[in-house]
Motif scaffolding. Structure first.
Motif, PDB file in Angstrom:
ATOM      1  N   UNK A  97       0.800  -1.223   0.000  1.00  0.00           N
ATOM      2  CA  UNK A  97       0.000   0.000   0.000  1.00  0.00           C
ATOM      3  C   UNK A  97       0.834   1.276   0.000  1.00  0.00           C
ATOM      4  N   UNK A  98       2.147   1.156  -0.060  1.00  0.00           N
ATOM      5  CA  UNK A  98       3.010   2.322  -0.083  1.00  0.00           C
ATOM      6  C   UNK A  98       3.487   2.761   1.284  1.00  0.00           C
ATOM      7  N   UNK A  99       2.961   2.140   2.354  1.00  0.00           N
ATOM      8  CA  UNK A  99       3.318   2.572   3.700  1.00  0.00           C
ATOM      9  C   UNK A  99       3.754   1.428   4.618  1.00  0.00           C
ATOM     10  N   UNK A 100       3.268   0.244   4.376  1.00  0.00           N
ATOM     11  CA  UNK A 100       3.534  -0.887   5.256  1.00  0.00           C
ATOM     12  C   UNK A 100       4.973  -1.359   5.133  1.00  0.00           C
ATOM     13  N   UNK A 101       5.401  -2.113   6.134  1.00  0.00           N
ATOM     14  CA  UNK A 101       6.722  -2.729   6.080  1.00  0.00           C
ATOM     15  C   UNK A 101       6.542  -4.225   5.871  1.00  0.00           C
ATOM     16  N   UNK A 102       7.567  -4.872   5.417  1.00  0.00           N
ATOM     17  CA  UNK A 102       7.505  -6.303   5.164  1.00  0.00           C
ATOM     18  C   UNK A 102       7.953  -6.609   3.747  1.00  0.00           C
ATOM     19  N   UNK A 103       7.570  -7.783   3.277  1.00  0.00           N
ATOM     20  CA  UNK A 103       7.939  -8.229   1.943  1.00  0.00           C
ATOM     21  C   UNK A 103       6.683  -8.390   1.106  1.00  0.00           C
ATOM     22  N   UNK A 104       6.770  -7.961  -0.147  1.00  0.00           N
ATOM     23  CA  UNK A 104       5.605  -7.964  -1.033  1.00  0.00           C
ATOM     24  C   UNK A 104       6.003  -8.438  -2.423  1.00  0.00           C
ATOM     25  N   UNK A 105       5.003  -8.924  -3.151  1.00  0.00           N
ATOM     26  CA  UNK A 105       5.218  -9.324  -4.533  1.00  0.00           C
ATOM     27  C   UNK A 105       5.272  -8.078  -5.403  1.00  0.00           C
ATOM     28  N   UNK A 106       6.238  -8.073  -6.320  1.00  0.00           N
ATOM     29  CA  UNK A 106       6.414  -6.978  -7.262  1.00  0.00           C
ATOM     30  C   UNK A 106       6.318  -7.580  -8.659  1.00  0.00           C
ATOM     31  N   UNK A 107       5.321  -7.155  -9.434  1.00  0.00           N
ATOM     32  CA  UNK A 107       4.976  -7.773 -10.707  1.00  0.00           C
ATOM     33  C   UNK A 107       5.686  -7.094 -11.879  1.00  0.00           C
ATOM     34  N   UNK A 108       6.270  -7.924 -12.752  1.00  0.00           N
ATOM     35  CA  UNK A 108       7.001  -7.452 -13.927  1.00  0.00           C
ATOM     36  C   UNK A 108       6.431  -8.130 -15.163  1.00  0.00           C
ATOM     37  N   UNK A 109       6.283  -7.373 -16.233  1.00  0.00           N
ATOM     38  CA  UNK A 109       5.808  -7.935 -17.505  1.00  0.00           C
ATOM     39  C   UNK A 109       6.972  -8.588 -18.244  1.00  0.00           C
ATOM     40  N   UNK A 110       6.631  -9.491 -19.161  1.00  0.00           N
ATOM     41  CA  UNK A 110       7.685 -10.061 -19.992  1.00  0.00           C
ATOM     42  C   UNK A 110       8.359  -8.921 -20.741  1.00  0.00           C
ATOM     43  N   UNK A 111       9.654  -9.019 -20.903  1.00  0.00           N
ATOM     44  CA  UNK A 111      10.448  -7.955 -21.496  1.00  0.00           C
ATOM     45  C   UNK A 111      11.123  -7.087 -20.445  1.00  0.00           C
ATOM     46  N   UNK A 112      10.667  -7.197 -19.196  1.00  0.00           N
ATOM     47  CA  UNK A 112      11.270  -6.425 -18.109  1.00  0.00           C
ATOM     48  C   UNK A 112      12.528  -7.122 -17.611  1.00  0.00           C
ATOM     49  N   UNK A 113      13.364  -6.368 -16.935  1.00  0.00           N
ATOM     50  CA  UNK A 113      14.551  -6.932 -16.316  1.00  0.00           C
ATOM     51  C   UNK A 113      14.275  -7.154 -14.839  1.00  0.00           C
ATOM     52  N   UNK A 114      14.428  -8.389 -14.404  1.00  0.00           N
ATOM     53  CA  UNK A 114      14.224  -8.730 -12.993  1.00  0.00           C
ATOM     54  C   UNK A 114      15.558  -8.621 -12.266  1.00  0.00           C
ATOM     55  N   UNK A 115      15.558  -8.019 -11.092  1.00  0.00           N
ATOM     56  CA  UNK A 115      16.800  -7.947 -10.316  1.00  0.00           C
ATOM     57  C   UNK A 115      17.129  -9.303  -9.710  1.00  0.00           C
ATOM     58  N   UNK A 116      18.372  -9.517  -9.389  1.00  0.00           N
ATOM     59  CA  UNK A 116      18.772 -10.715  -8.658  1.00  0.00           C
ATOM     60  C   UNK A 116      18.461 -10.535  -7.183  1.00  0.00           C
TER      61      UNK A 116
END
Length: 125
Positions: free
Chosen positions: A60-79
């Motif tokens: 939600x832009x304010x909470x702490x913790x770990x969240x899923x971050x969605x990337x479309x095909x063609x995007x670069x995913x970080x390690x």
């Protein structure tokens, strides 16, 4: 070429094409349009996917913790352990079109690509 030889040749082409089309439909089922990586939005770093809860709400832009971050095909995913660009994807799964899968991105990161006939692969960074 005899009439019988032509019929066998024609049948072989039909069988081959039918198998190719069927394989492409099967492979599309496992090749989502969007992939999610687990991130710590406070630190803006990717973490191991095991640290994300599948039942967790979107960030939600304010909470702490770990969240899923969605990337479309063609995007670069970080390690894992690498920082990511917040504008490259979205935390809001409801804003996505197409199919979605959480996880499954190589821990080393790389470009998320869709191959021919719906094939899916990652190219390492």
């Amino acid at each position: 070429m005899t009439e019988e030889a032509r019929r066998w040749r024609s049948a072989a082409v039909v069988v081959g094409l039918t198998g190719l089309v069927a394989a492409s439909f099967v492979s599309c089922e496992d090749n989502p349009d969007n992939r999610a990586v687990c991130v710590d939005p406070t630190e803006q770093v990717r973490v191991d996917d095991a640290q994300c809860d599948d039942s967790a709400d979107d960030y939600d832009g304010h909470s702490t913790g770990h969240y899923w971050y969605y990337l479309r095909s063609g995007s670069t995913a970080p390690g894992v352990g690498d920082s990511y660009r917040p504008g490259a994807g979205t935390y809001d799964s409801s804003s996505l079109s197409g199919s979605v899968e959480r996880g499954g991105v190589d821990a080393n990161g790389g470009t998320i690509k869709r191959g021919g006939f719906g094939g899916f692969h990652f190219s390492g960074s």
